[in-house]
Design a protein around this motif. Structure first.
Motif, short mmCIF file in Angstrom:
data_model
loop_
_atom_site.label_atom_id
_atom_site.label_comp_id
_atom_site.label_asym_id
_atom_site.label_seq_id
_atom_site.Cartn_x
_atom_site.Cartn_y
_atom_site.Cartn_z
N SER A 104 0.85 -1.19 0.00
CA SER A 104 0.00 0.00 0.00
C SER A 104 0.89 1.25 0.00
O SER A 104 0.49 2.30 -0.50
N ARG B 176 0.71 4.30 -2.58
CA ARG B 176 0.52 5.69 -2.12
C ARG B 176 1.59 6.61 -2.70
O ARG B 176 1.32 7.75 -3.06
N TYR C 147 -7.62 -4.40 14.17
CA TYR C 147 -8.60 -3.84 13.24
C TYR C 147 -7.98 -3.81 11.84
O TYR C 147 -6.88 -3.27 11.67
N SER D 142 -7.35 -8.52 7.99
CA SER D 142 -7.16 -9.29 6.76
C SER D 142 -6.16 -8.69 5.79
O SER D 142 -5.85 -9.27 4.76
N ALA E 102 -2.25 -6.83 4.77
CA ALA E 102 -0.88 -7.31 4.88
C ALA E 102 -0.36 -7.18 6.32
O ALA E 102 0.11 -8.14 6.94
N VAL E 103 -0.49 -5.98 6.88
CA VAL E 103 -0.03 -5.76 8.26
C VAL E 103 -0.93 -6.54 9.24
O VAL E 103 -0.44 -7.18 10.17
N SER F 242 -14.04 -8.09 7.25
CA SER F 242 -15.38 -8.21 6.65
C SER F 242 -15.76 -9.69 6.53
O SER F 242 -14.92 -10.58 6.72
N TYR G 45 -16.89 -6.29 10.61
CA TYR G 45 -17.13 -4.84 10.74
C TYR G 45 -18.32 -4.37 9.90
O TYR G 45 -18.84 -3.28 10.11
N THR H 169 -4.70 -1.31 11.79
CA THR H 169 -3.68 -1.42 10.73
C THR H 169 -4.08 -0.67 9.47
O THR H 169 -3.26 -0.51 8.57
N ALA I 99 -1.35 2.34 12.61
CA ALA I 99 -0.31 2.29 11.56
C ALA I 99 -0.49 3.45 10.58
O ALA I 99 0.47 3.86 9.93
N GLY J 170 3.00 6.97 13.92
CA GLY J 170 4.40 7.13 13.49
C GLY J 170 4.84 6.08 12.50
O GLY J 170 4.03 5.30 12.00
N ALA K 206 7.22 2.90 11.26
CA ALA K 206 7.92 1.71 11.75
C ALA K 206 9.33 1.68 11.16
O ALA K 206 9.49 1.55 9.95
N HIS L 226 -8.72 -3.62 -0.64
CA HIS L 226 -9.34 -4.83 -0.09
C HIS L 226 -8.50 -6.08 -0.32
O HIS L 226 -9.04 -7.18 -0.35
N LYS L 227 -7.20 -5.93 -0.49
CA LYS L 227 -6.41 -7.15 -0.69
C LYS L 227 -6.37 -7.95 0.60
O LYS L 227 -6.50 -7.40 1.70
N1 LIG Z 1 3.35 3.44 9.99
C1 LIG Z 1 4.14 2.72 9.20
O1 LIG Z 1 5.36 2.73 9.32
C2 LIG Z 1 3.51 1.86 8.15
C3 LIG Z 1 4.24 0.81 7.59
C4 LIG Z 1 3.60 -0.01 6.67
C5 LIG Z 1 2.29 0.25 6.29
N2 LIG Z 1 1.65 1.32 6.83
C6 LIG Z 1 0.27 1.63 6.44
O2 LIG Z 1 -0.57 0.65 6.99
C7 LIG Z 1 -1.73 0.58 6.21
C8 LIG Z 1 -2.10 -0.85 6.02
O3 LIG Z 1 -1.25 -1.45 5.10
P1 LIG Z 1 -1.60 -2.86 4.52
O4 LIG Z 1 -0.66 -3.10 3.40
O5 LIG Z 1 -1.71 -3.85 5.61
O6 LIG Z 1 -3.07 -2.57 3.93
P2 LIG Z 1 -3.86 -3.46 2.95
O7 LIG Z 1 -3.31 -4.85 2.92
O8 LIG Z 1 -4.01 -2.76 1.64
O9 LIG Z 1 -5.30 -3.47 3.65
C9 LIG Z 1 -6.31 -4.09 2.99
C10 LIG Z 1 -7.24 -4.72 4.01
O10 LIG Z 1 -7.93 -3.68 4.72
C11 LIG Z 1 -9.21 -4.15 5.04
N3 LIG Z 1 -10.16 -3.07 5.19
C12 LIG Z 1 -10.53 -2.16 4.25
N4 LIG Z 1 -11.46 -1.33 4.76
C13 LIG Z 1 -11.65 -1.72 6.05
C14 LIG Z 1 -12.48 -1.24 7.10
N5 LIG Z 1 -13.30 -0.19 6.94
N6 LIG Z 1 -12.43 -1.87 8.28
C15 LIG Z 1 -11.62 -2.93 8.47
N7 LIG Z 1 -10.80 -3.42 7.52
C16 LIG Z 1 -10.83 -2.83 6.31
C17 LIG Z 1 -9.59 -5.00 3.86
O11 LIG Z 1 -10.49 -5.97 4.27
P3 LIG Z 1 -11.94 -6.11 3.62
O12 LIG Z 1 -11.72 -6.41 2.17
O13 LIG Z 1 -12.54 -7.22 4.38
O14 LIG Z 1 -12.61 -4.78 3.82
C18 LIG Z 1 -8.26 -5.58 3.36
O15 LIG Z 1 -8.05 -6.92 3.74
C19 LIG Z 1 -1.45 1.34 4.91
O16 LIG Z 1 -2.14 2.56 4.92
C20 LIG Z 1 0.04 1.56 4.96
O17 LIG Z 1 0.43 2.73 4.29
C21 LIG Z 1 2.21 2.11 7.75
#
Ligand SMILES: NC(=O)c1ccc[n+]([C@@H]2O[C@H](COP(=O)([O-])OP(=O)(O)OC[C@H]3O[C@@H](n4cnc5c(N)ncnc54)[C@H](OP(=O)(O)O)[C@@H]3O)[C@@H](O)[C@H]2O)c1
Length: 322
Positions: free
Chosen positions: A41, A45, A159, A162, A164-165, A185, A203, A221, A243, A268, A270, A313-314
């Motif tokens: 993600s 972004r 939260y 499903s 990646a995180v 979901s 949710y 997450t 996150a 913040g 990671a 929604h991955k």
């Molecule tokens: N702070 C840091 O250092 C750091 C590091 C890495 C990533 N991040 C951030 O962390 C975030 C998550 O990354 P990721 O790669 O894990 O995301 P991701 O894999 O793209 O998240 C997709 C998941 O989010 C779920 N989702 C979508 N809407 C939702 C809702 N309203 N309620 C609950 N779940 C929902 C989806 O499930 P459903 O299909 O069931 O809705 C899907 O499985 C990103 O924004 C990324 O930029 C931050």
């Protein structure tokens, strides 16, 4: 060599497959032939640059005003060491490795990295594709759970369980001995349960903050949980980990909550550490955690992969094979 080059911010189609010069390792660097990487993600972004107003200017200054200064994205990688610089001690030609580029360069056939970067020998029980889907999401989950001072026996709600995180957070919280509640979901309930969640909440049917249950840690997450509901659903001295924490409002409300109550709100970035990669590798080899892979694409199909990740929604990770 082939690489995916991003010369301007925009939709997935701005990504172009190009022939670029193959890098040559410096004395302290290894040249890695990449077999697998991911589209995260974060990559999506950076390419789209859909950034809220507050961090817009600082991020443009860091990333590049007209287009990204570093034009080849890609953090996660798994591959083989093709050659090493004369001072390299930790790796040798032919080593099968995995880890992180630190943010850029993995969406290409080759990359050069210092041997001190977050790299390690690939787990013995894993394919390159699986190994590529470990670090970025795994270390983020680990970073935040540690910030929340996770302890055995605690009640921990993940939260976005499903994503990646989230899929790593569920497994790691379970490994640390917590009672794990995953929020996702309907279609992902069984998958999240299979990763070790003791309980799952859909949710789309139920707002967990309205049930009166309280938690030691709520780890959002995906940045979509209701802020005040989450703070209210924390036990005394509980942690609300986010996150995604980019806009002004959660930062100010988080600081206020942390200053005026025993509860803490933590966001913040990671930071990446080699020890975390080794820690994740040991858990993988012990069969305690595994990456979840949703879809696989070829390097040439990376725009399609970005389009899919952008939908939000991955399930777990999207892997690119070379
Ligand atoms: N702070 C840091 O250092 C750091 C590091 C890495 C990533 N991040 C951030 O962390 C975030 C998550 O990354 P990721 O790669 O894990 O995301 P991701 O894999 O793209 O998240 C997709 C998941 O989010 C779920 N989702 C979508 N809407 C939702 C809702 N309203 N309620 C609950 N779940 C929902 C989806 O499930 P459903 O299909 O069931 O809705 C899907 O499985 C990103 O924004 C990324 O930029 C931050």
């Amino acid at each position: 060599m082939k690489a995916i080059v991003c010369t301007k911010y925009g939709p997935p189609e701005v990504l172009q497959l190009k022939e670029v010069e193959k890098p040559t390792p410096k004395d302290n660097e290894v040249l890695i032939k990449i077999f697998a990487t991911t589209v995260t993600s974060g990559d999506m972004r950076m390419r789209s640059f859909k950034v809220p107003p507050l961090p817009w200017l600082p991020m443009r200054i860091i990333m590049g005003f007209r287009g990204p200064r570093k034009k080849i994205f890609g953090t996660d990688l798994a591959g083989e060491i093709e050659s090493v610089g004369k001072d390299v001690k930790l790796f040798k030609k032919g080593d099968q490795i995995f880890g992180s580029t630190g943010g850029f360069g993995a969406h290409a056939e080759y990359v050069c990295l210092s041997e001190e970067e977050v790299l390690a020998i690939k787990p013995t029980n894993m394919t390159y594709e699986d190994a590529a889907a470990v670090f970025f999401a795994g270390h983020t989950a680990l970073h935040f759970l540690r910030k929340g001072n996770i302890q055995s026996g605690q009640k921990v709600l993940i939260y976005g369980a499903s994503g990646a995180v989230g899929t790593f957070a569920v497994q790691l919280a379970r490994y640390f001995g917590a009672e794990v509640i995953g929020v996702c979901s309907t279609t992902n309930l069984e998958m999240v349960k299979s990763l070790g969640a003791d309980k799952v909440i859909d949710y789309t049917k139920k707002d967990f903050t309205k049930s009166g249950e309280t938690y030691d840690i709520i780890f959002d997450t995906v940045g979509k949980s209701p802020f005040s509901g989450c703070v209210k659903s924390l036990k005394k001295k509980g942690f609300y980990l986010r996150a995604v924490h980019m806009t002004l409002s959660p930062i100010v409300r988080g600081l206020w909550t942390s200053m005026t109550s025993s509860k803490k709100v933590i966001g913040g970035v990671a930071t990446e550490h080699k020890e975390d990669l080794i820690f994740l590798k040991e858990l993988i080899e012990a069969g305690k955690i595994k990456p979840v892979i949703d879809r696989r694409y070829l390097l040439e199909q990376i725009a399609e992969a970005h389009g899919y990740v952008e939908k939000g929604h991955k399930r777990g990770n999207v892997v690119i094979t070379l």
